[in-house]
Motif scaffolding. Sequence first.
Motif, PDB file in Angstrom:
ATOM      1  N   ALA A  24      71.385  19.996 -59.166  1.00 15.96           N
ATOM      2  CA  ALA A  24      70.111  20.707 -59.195  1.00 15.96           C
ATOM      3  C   ALA A  24      70.060  21.780 -58.116  1.00 15.96           C
ATOM      4  O   ALA A  24      69.559  22.892 -58.344  1.00 15.96           O
ATOM      5  CB  ALA A  24      68.958  19.720 -59.012  1.00 15.96           C
ATOM      6  N   GLU A  31      70.270  29.876 -61.039  1.00 20.85           N
ATOM      7  CA  GLU A  31      69.142  30.340 -61.856  1.00 20.85           C
ATOM      8  C   GLU A  31      68.580  31.648 -61.284  1.00 20.85           C
ATOM      9  O   GLU A  31      68.179  32.542 -62.021  1.00 20.85           O
ATOM     10  CB  GLU A  31      68.051  29.281 -61.880  1.00 20.85           C
ATOM     11  CG  GLU A  31      66.886  29.605 -62.806  1.00 20.85           C
ATOM     12  CD  GLU A  31      67.208  29.320 -64.255  1.00 20.85           C
ATOM     13  OE1 GLU A  31      66.816  30.139 -65.108  1.00 20.85           O
ATOM     14  OE2 GLU A  31      67.858  28.291 -64.544  1.00 20.85           O
ATOM     15  N   SER A  42      69.320  25.942 -63.751  1.00 19.93           N
ATOM     16  CA  SER A  42      68.736  24.760 -63.132  1.00 19.93           C
ATOM     17  C   SER A  42      68.737  23.529 -64.031  1.00 19.93           C
ATOM     18  O   SER A  42      68.552  22.415 -63.560  1.00 19.93           O
ATOM     19  CB  SER A  42      67.295  25.069 -62.697  1.00 19.93           C
ATOM     20  OG  SER A  42      66.534  25.524 -63.804  1.00 19.93           O
ATOM     21  N   ARG A  43      68.918  23.679 -65.330  1.00 23.18           N
ATOM     22  CA  ARG A  43      69.015  22.512 -66.216  1.00 23.18           C
ATOM     23  C   ARG A  43      70.461  22.103 -66.462  1.00 23.18           C
ATOM     24  O   ARG A  43      70.780  20.918 -66.541  1.00 23.18           O
ATOM     25  CB  ARG A  43      68.339  22.815 -67.555  1.00 23.18           C
ATOM     26  CG  ARG A  43      66.833  22.954 -67.470  1.00 23.18           C
ATOM     27  CD  ARG A  43      66.233  23.057 -68.858  1.00 23.18           C
ATOM     28  NE  ARG A  43      66.815  24.168 -69.616  1.00 23.18           N
ATOM     29  CZ  ARG A  43      66.656  24.352 -70.920  1.00 23.18           C
ATOM     30  NH1 ARG A  43      65.955  23.478 -71.632  1.00 23.18           N
ATOM     31  NH2 ARG A  43      67.194  25.392 -71.523  1.00 23.18           N
ATOM     32  N   THR A  44      71.334  23.096 -66.566  1.00 26.96           N
ATOM     33  CA  THR A  44      72.728  22.801 -66.935  1.00 26.96           C
ATOM     34  C   THR A  44      73.517  22.178 -65.789  1.00 26.96           C
ATOM     35  O   THR A  44      74.261  21.210 -65.992  1.00 26.96           O
ATOM     36  CB  THR A  44      73.428  24.097 -67.397  1.00 26.96           C
ATOM     37  OG1 THR A  44      72.607  24.751 -68.355  1.00 26.96           O
ATOM     38  CG2 THR A  44      74.781  23.794 -67.997  1.00 26.96           C
TER      39      THR A  44
END
Length: 417
Positions: A24, A31, A42-44
């Motif tokens: 994260a 990001e 931020s998600r991957t």
Amino acid sequence: MVEPGADPLGLLVFRVAIAFGIGALIGMEREQSDSGGTFAGSRTFPLFGLLGALVQAFFPAMLPVALVAIAVPLTVAYAGKIWIERDVGLTTLTVAQLTVVLGALTTHSERGAVLAIIVGGVVTVLLSEKGTVHQFADRIAEPERRASVKFILVVLVVLPLMPDRELDALYGLNPRFVWLMVVFVTGLSFAAYVLARTVGARRGIALTGVLGGFVSSTATTVSMAERASETPPLYRVCAFSTIVASIVMFPRALIEIAVVNRALLPYVAVPLGAMTGIGAAVAAVVYRRGATGADIDTEIENPFRLQPALFFGAVFALVLLVSESAHSWLGASGIYATAFLSGLADVDAITLTLSRLAAEGEIPRSVAAIGIVIGAIANTLVKIGLAWLLGTRELARIVLVALGAASVAGLLFVVAA
């Protein structure tokens, strides 16, 4: 690092959470990056961290397969990014794979989890300081870059090939230890050099002296003396930088001692600390009396050069051999004489040598401490001499008062001991 008690499931969840957090952290930075956000963000990246952690926890033998498997979609996505954005940077792709490895480290072992946290933090800082890194690279001329690359290649190739044992053909020297000390001293100087080039013109005279002293206090002294001769009104500025660069030699010696023989630190902390304090006090007086009127830069050379490194290695090996022989033949007085003569040329060599001999029990710690202080005094006297020979009389007087007082403090320790 605080972990849950003995519950294996709780420990695993804790380690997986670390992997998620590292992902994260890196993902949020990507990001916000203009070049990385559209590819993975931020998600991957937290998913990359989780993948590595879970595979290592339950299917450790499959980790190489997982890395290869994830490389395929990453490559496809990266190719699409190049096609759409015309951006061929490899940073995000590389960091994505690294995040998987960092996630795997968290569930590999406690040491691996700590290392993953440290590396994750360093990676995030490195990514976020893209502009600073590129500015630093732009400030380095092409000859300097080539010299640095050659030196790093030599270090990476030569160090593993060096025998890690004492060789009779080299009079009992350990080649790997000698070269390791060369790398350590050069790396210490290079760290200061990187900081100096990164800060650039924004650094004032105080920071100029500190960084110049860590790279090469002798070179800084020569540079300041010549500058004072060329522009006499700047003698106070030059004197301040000279004093600061010279007294930085003492904390630098403490760092070297802490690395080679931490048990020796209590014996040298007081005298070297006193020499630093007295020199700093005089420098502060000079600073208040007008040294702030103008900033002045120092010509700091890249220490990652092969010829000076080899020269230091030769000096260090010679001082090591002479010190051992001098102690065998003449006892403590032989060590002190060697320390003074060696200190006239280089204080790092005698500092590392006596720290090593004391660590091996070849000489008492008290003798090593006195020898190191004598070497520091000798090198300080050289700085005073250079100021008189190359600088103006006004510069030399100030340097004499500051460094002379520091030398007297060291001499009192030697006499008292």
